[in-house]
Design a protein around this motif. Structure first.
Motif, PDB file in Angstrom:
ATOM      1  N   GLU A   1      71.291 -60.650 -28.230  1.00 44.43           N
ATOM      2  CA  GLU A   1      72.311 -61.629 -27.912  1.00 44.43           C
ATOM      3  C   GLU A   1      73.675 -61.171 -28.421  1.00 44.43           C
ATOM      4  N   THR A   2      74.692 -61.352 -27.571  1.00 45.31           N
ATOM      5  CA  THR A   2      76.065 -61.008 -27.923  1.00 45.31           C
ATOM      6  C   THR A   2      76.908 -62.275 -27.926  1.00 45.31           C
ATOM      7  N   GLN A   3      77.700 -62.467 -28.970  1.00 44.86           N
ATOM      8  CA  GLN A   3      78.519 -63.676 -29.091  1.00 44.86           C
ATOM      9  C   GLN A   3      79.910 -63.408 -28.504  1.00 44.86           C
ATOM     10  N   VAL A   4      80.413 -64.406 -27.738  1.00 41.90           N
ATOM     11  CA  VAL A   4      81.715 -64.277 -27.071  1.00 41.90           C
ATOM     12  C   VAL A   4      82.515 -65.547 -27.314  1.00 41.90           C
ATOM     13  N   THR A   5      83.778 -65.405 -27.745  1.00 42.73           N
ATOM     14  CA  THR A   5      84.691 -66.538 -27.909  1.00 42.73           C
ATOM     15  C   THR A   5      85.563 -66.659 -26.665  1.00 42.73           C
ATOM     16  N   LEU A   6      85.579 -67.854 -26.062  1.00 41.35           N
ATOM     17  CA  LEU A   6      86.335 -68.091 -24.835  1.00 41.35           C
ATOM     18  C   LEU A   6      87.668 -68.739 -25.187  1.00 41.35           C
ATOM     19  N   SER A   7      88.715 -67.949 -25.254  1.00 40.97           N
ATOM     20  CA  SER A   7      90.030 -68.460 -25.633  1.00 40.97           C
ATOM     21  C   SER A   7      90.907 -68.616 -24.399  1.00 40.97           C
ATOM     22  N   GLY A   8      92.120 -69.122 -24.611  1.00 50.02           N
ATOM     23  CA  GLY A   8      93.080 -69.259 -23.521  1.00 50.02           C
ATOM     24  C   GLY A   8      93.184 -70.673 -23.011  1.00 50.02           C
ATOM     25  N   THR A   9      94.211 -70.924 -22.178  1.00 52.30           N
ATOM     26  CA  THR A   9      94.432 -72.240 -21.571  1.00 52.30           C
ATOM     27  C   THR A   9      94.477 -72.098 -20.062  1.00 52.30           C
ATOM     28  N   GLY A  10      94.226 -73.199 -19.377  1.00 47.64           N
ATOM     29  CA  GLY A  10      94.104 -73.156 -17.927  1.00 47.64           C
ATOM     30  C   GLY A  10      92.749 -72.618 -17.538  1.00 47.64           C
ATOM     31  N   VAL A  11      92.591 -72.255 -16.285  1.00 44.60           N
ATOM     32  CA  VAL A  11      91.322 -71.680 -15.827  1.00 44.60           C
ATOM     33  C   VAL A  11      91.333 -70.190 -16.178  1.00 44.60           C
ATOM     34  N   VAL A  12      90.522 -69.834 -17.161  1.00 46.03           N
ATOM     35  CA  VAL A  12      90.562 -68.500 -17.752  1.00 46.03           C
ATOM     36  C   VAL A  12      89.319 -67.697 -17.348  1.00 46.03           C
ATOM     37  N   ARG A  13      89.546 -66.449 -16.973  1.00 44.26           N
ATOM     38  CA  ARG A  13      88.442 -65.538 -16.672  1.00 44.26           C
ATOM     39  C   ARG A  13      88.189 -64.649 -17.886  1.00 44.26           C
ATOM     40  N   THR A  14      86.926 -64.600 -18.354  1.00 44.03           N
ATOM     41  CA  THR A  14      86.554 -63.762 -19.489  1.00 44.03           C
ATOM     42  C   THR A  14      85.447 -62.815 -19.064  1.00 44.03           C
ATOM     43  N   GLU A  15      85.699 -61.525 -19.189  1.00 47.20           N
ATOM     44  CA  GLU A  15      84.696 -60.524 -18.841  1.00 47.20           C
ATOM     45  C   GLU A  15      83.559 -60.581 -19.855  1.00 47.20           C
ATOM     46  N   LEU A  16      82.340 -60.589 -19.370  1.00 46.17           N
ATOM     47  CA  LEU A  16      81.158 -60.625 -20.231  1.00 46.17           C
ATOM     48  C   LEU A  16      80.672 -59.200 -20.522  1.00 46.17           C
ATOM     49  N   PRO A  17      79.853 -59.021 -21.558  1.00 49.37           N
ATOM     50  CA  PRO A  17      79.298 -57.684 -21.828  1.00 49.37           C
ATOM     51  C   PRO A  17      78.658 -57.092 -20.580  1.00 49.37           C
ATOM     52  N   VAL A  18      78.695 -55.779 -20.480  1.00 48.01           N
ATOM     53  CA  VAL A  18      78.213 -55.088 -19.280  1.00 48.01           C
ATOM     54  C   VAL A  18      76.727 -55.346 -19.073  1.00 48.01           C
ATOM     55  N   PRO A  19      76.345 -55.841 -17.888  1.00 49.22           N
ATOM     56  CA  PRO A  19      74.921 -56.076 -17.608  1.00 49.22           C
ATOM     57  C   PRO A  19      74.216 -54.770 -17.254  1.00 49.22           C
ATOM     58  N   PRO A  20      72.892 -54.813 -17.100  1.00 48.08           N
ATOM     59  CA  PRO A  20      72.181 -53.623 -16.616  1.00 48.08           C
ATOM     60  C   PRO A  20      72.806 -53.131 -15.315  1.00 48.08           C
ATOM     61  N   VAL A  21      72.940 -51.841 -15.186  1.00 53.05           N
ATOM     62  CA  VAL A  21      73.731 -51.307 -14.085  1.00 53.05           C
ATOM     63  C   VAL A  21      72.974 -51.273 -12.763  1.00 53.05           C
ATOM     64  N   THR A  22      71.664 -51.377 -12.765  1.00 49.91           N
ATOM     65  CA  THR A  22      70.910 -51.338 -11.515  1.00 49.91           C
ATOM     66  C   THR A  22      69.830 -52.412 -11.546  1.00 49.91           C
ATOM     67  N   GLY A  23      69.341 -52.737 -10.358  1.00 50.92           N
ATOM     68  CA  GLY A  23      68.152 -53.565 -10.260  1.00 50.92           C
ATOM     69  C   GLY A  23      68.378 -55.059 -10.337  1.00 50.92           C
ATOM     70  N   ASN A  24      67.262 -55.733 -10.606  1.00 50.92           N
ATOM     71  CA  ASN A  24      67.197 -57.189 -10.626  1.00 50.92           C
ATOM     72  C   ASN A  24      67.238 -57.657 -12.078  1.00 50.92           C
ATOM     73  N   TRP A  25      68.294 -58.396 -12.451  1.00 51.26           N
ATOM     74  CA  TRP A  25      68.416 -58.828 -13.837  1.00 51.26           C
ATOM     75  C   TRP A  25      68.874 -60.276 -13.927  1.00 51.26           C
ATOM     76  N   THR A  26      68.624 -60.892 -15.068  1.00 48.57           N
ATOM     77  CA  THR A  26      69.023 -62.274 -15.337  1.00 48.57           C
ATOM     78  C   THR A  26      69.825 -62.322 -16.630  1.00 48.57           C
ATOM     79  N   ALA A  27      70.864 -63.153 -16.655  1.00 51.78           N
ATOM     80  CA  ALA A  27      71.645 -63.391 -17.867  1.00 51.78           C
ATOM     81  C   ALA A  27      71.517 -64.860 -18.255  1.00 51.78           C
ATOM     82  N   THR A  28      71.352 -65.117 -19.542  1.00 51.03           N
ATOM     83  CA  THR A  28      71.302 -66.483 -20.062  1.00 51.03           C
ATOM     84  C   THR A  28      72.486 -66.705 -20.986  1.00 51.03           C
TER      85      THR A  28
END
Length: 466
Positions: free
Chosen positions: A260-287
């Motif tokens: 598990e990787t912890q991420v702080t979502l900062s900023g105001t308005g509708v903010v886009r935050t890049e998440l840690p890089v997922p597996p680069v190929t195949g079928n994967w799920t993120a929680t």
């Protein structure tokens, strides 16, 4: 009408501005031609000269040619033997034109203004050459929110031909444009949904929806079925609280999970935050799990870096453009800007016709076009007008379509009138009629017939350059 003139040209005010006498000498005066507000001559003619007889242009059906300096024919004046012949010819031309042209001179056909879609052509040809991506935002009501009406097949056809550049954007409690590419689901915790259908001045995010939770441990999951290589979360942030989340990925083929990787979502308005890089190929799920604070979750964006097409589904069922334009303008524009769409498809009208007239719809549509261009100045806009439905709106959808086509030029947008595609009478295309492309649930197309009719029409507009 003048016995001393062989022929004369009249402007839109019925004034003769170019004329030749019986000997063929030019005696007109362009000084008296009418000009429009930009200073352009209505007649659009340059310097004219005396008539000349030339053996090279002998044609028994033509009384006169107007040639350019290179001898190329600019205009043919046909030879007619009587005024009745003239009237018959004009009547025949008017009859042909009446099929295609409205009273205000605009085309009646299903398409109008596709010449404005230059960014679409550029991006699509780059994708065709495997040199770039073509990104579409589809914004509107249930015809957009329900992927079976338009987004799913549009995504499938374009990605199958031009390449898969990712699953795109899915809003809270929404699906991706093609659920066979990716899907999103809430797993646990207490979430409160807010949508654009309850007008406020808040942001709600690109798809007009957000889910709010303050329950530590509340979670959601999203799955990429085709190996998206980047993921980003969109949230409606405030200056006082920065929610903290944690994310964990699972490879659905091997069963391996990341830490598990912890991420702080900062900023105001509708903010886009890049998440840690997922597996680069195949079928994967993120929680995603909320650790602390209050999360106003607007959606997930999944992308690939490869050339191809990506479709962002930004729809809320039951919504109107009047409701969409109550969203905080700066916040909503901030939210859709990172999506970087080359083409914005605007599809509403059905719900609006229950609430306000065509003039109001034109005003709201103009504002929506302005908003998406504030996010991406060079993006194209394609407005789609639905046909008459089985419902009984206060105002006519035909009037809406007429008005929206009328403003297409001023907002430099393409326009599709689905009435011209479905049929002229409801009996021709209801699910109780011979066409079966309008559902008996009052306001929606059938699946798959209606979906195919709409999608193939939109595809013809998008692919008009091929």
């Amino acid at each position: 009408s003048n016995p001393d003139l062989l022929i004369g040209f009249k402007d839109v005010d019925n004034k003769v501005f170019a004329a030749w006498d019986l000997s063929g000498k030019y005696i007109g005066d362009l000084e008296y031609a009418s000009f429009d507000e930009t200073g352009r001559m209505i007649a659009d003619l340059a310097v004219l000269g005396d008539m000349q007889i030339s053996q090279a242009y002998q044609n028994p059906d033509v009384a006169m040619y107007v040639l350019d300096d290179d001898g190329l024919v600019l205009l043919e004046v046909p030879f007619v033997e009587s005024q009745s012949d003239v009237n018959e010819e004009i009547e025949a031309i008017n009859t042909r034109l009446d099929v295609f042209v409205r009273d205000d001179g605009i085309l009646k056909s299903e398409f109008y203004g596709l010449n404005f879609m230059s960014e679409t052509r550029r991006a699509l040809m780059m994708a065709e050459a495997k040199e770039g991506q073509f990104v579409i935002n589809i914004i509107g009501n249930s015809w957009v929110a329900n992927e079976w009406n338009l987004p799913r097949r549009l995504t499938q056809v374009l990605q199958d031909r031009f390449g898969d550049a990712g699953a795109g954007f899915a809003g809270y409690n929404r699906n991706f444009a093609h659920p066979g590419r990716a899907f999103l689901a809430i797993q646990s915790g207490t979430w409160t949904e807010e949508t654009v259908t309850t007008p406020t001045a808040t942001n709600f995010g690109p798809a007009g929806s957000q889910g709010i939770t303050s329950t530590a441990g509340a979670s959601m999951a999203f799955q990429s079925l085709t190996g998206d290589t980047s993921a980003a979360i969109y949230h409606n942030g405030s200056s006082s609280v920065s929610p903290v989340i944690k994310i964990k990925y699972k490879d659905n083929v091997t069963g391996d999970q990341t830490a598990e990787t912890q991420v702080t979502l900062s900023g105001t308005g509708v903010v886009r935050t890049e998440l840690p890089v997922p597996p680069v190929t195949g079928n994967w799920t993120a929680t995603l799990t909320l650790v602390s604070g209050t999360l106003a979750f607007c959606g997930i964006e999944l992308k690939k870096s490869t050339p191809g097409v990506r479709v962002n589904k930004l729809g809320t069922g039951g919504s109107t453009w009047r409701q969409w334009t109550t969203l905080n303008r700066a916040g909503w524009v901030q939210g859709i800007t990172p999506l970087a769409a080359n083409l914005n498809i605007l599809l509403e009208s059905v719900n609006g016709a229950y609430s306000y007239d065509a003039d109001a719809e034109a005003g709201y549509t103009t504002e929506m076009a302005s908003r998406v261009r504030s996010a991406s100045a060079f993006s194209d806009v394609l407005v789609i007008s639905p046909p008459q439905t089985l419902g009984t709106p206060t105002y006519s959808l035909r009037d809406f379509a007429y008005k929206l086509r009328g403003i297409a030029g001023s907002i430099q947008a393409g326009h599709i009138d689905l009435q011209q595609v479905f049929g002229q009478n409801i009996a021709e295309y209801t699910d109780n009629g011979k066409r079966y492309i309008l559902s008996s649930d009052v306001n929606h197309p059938t699946y798959p017939a209606g979906q195919c009719v709409i999608t193939e029409t939109v595809l013809r507009a998008i692919l008009s350059s091929f």
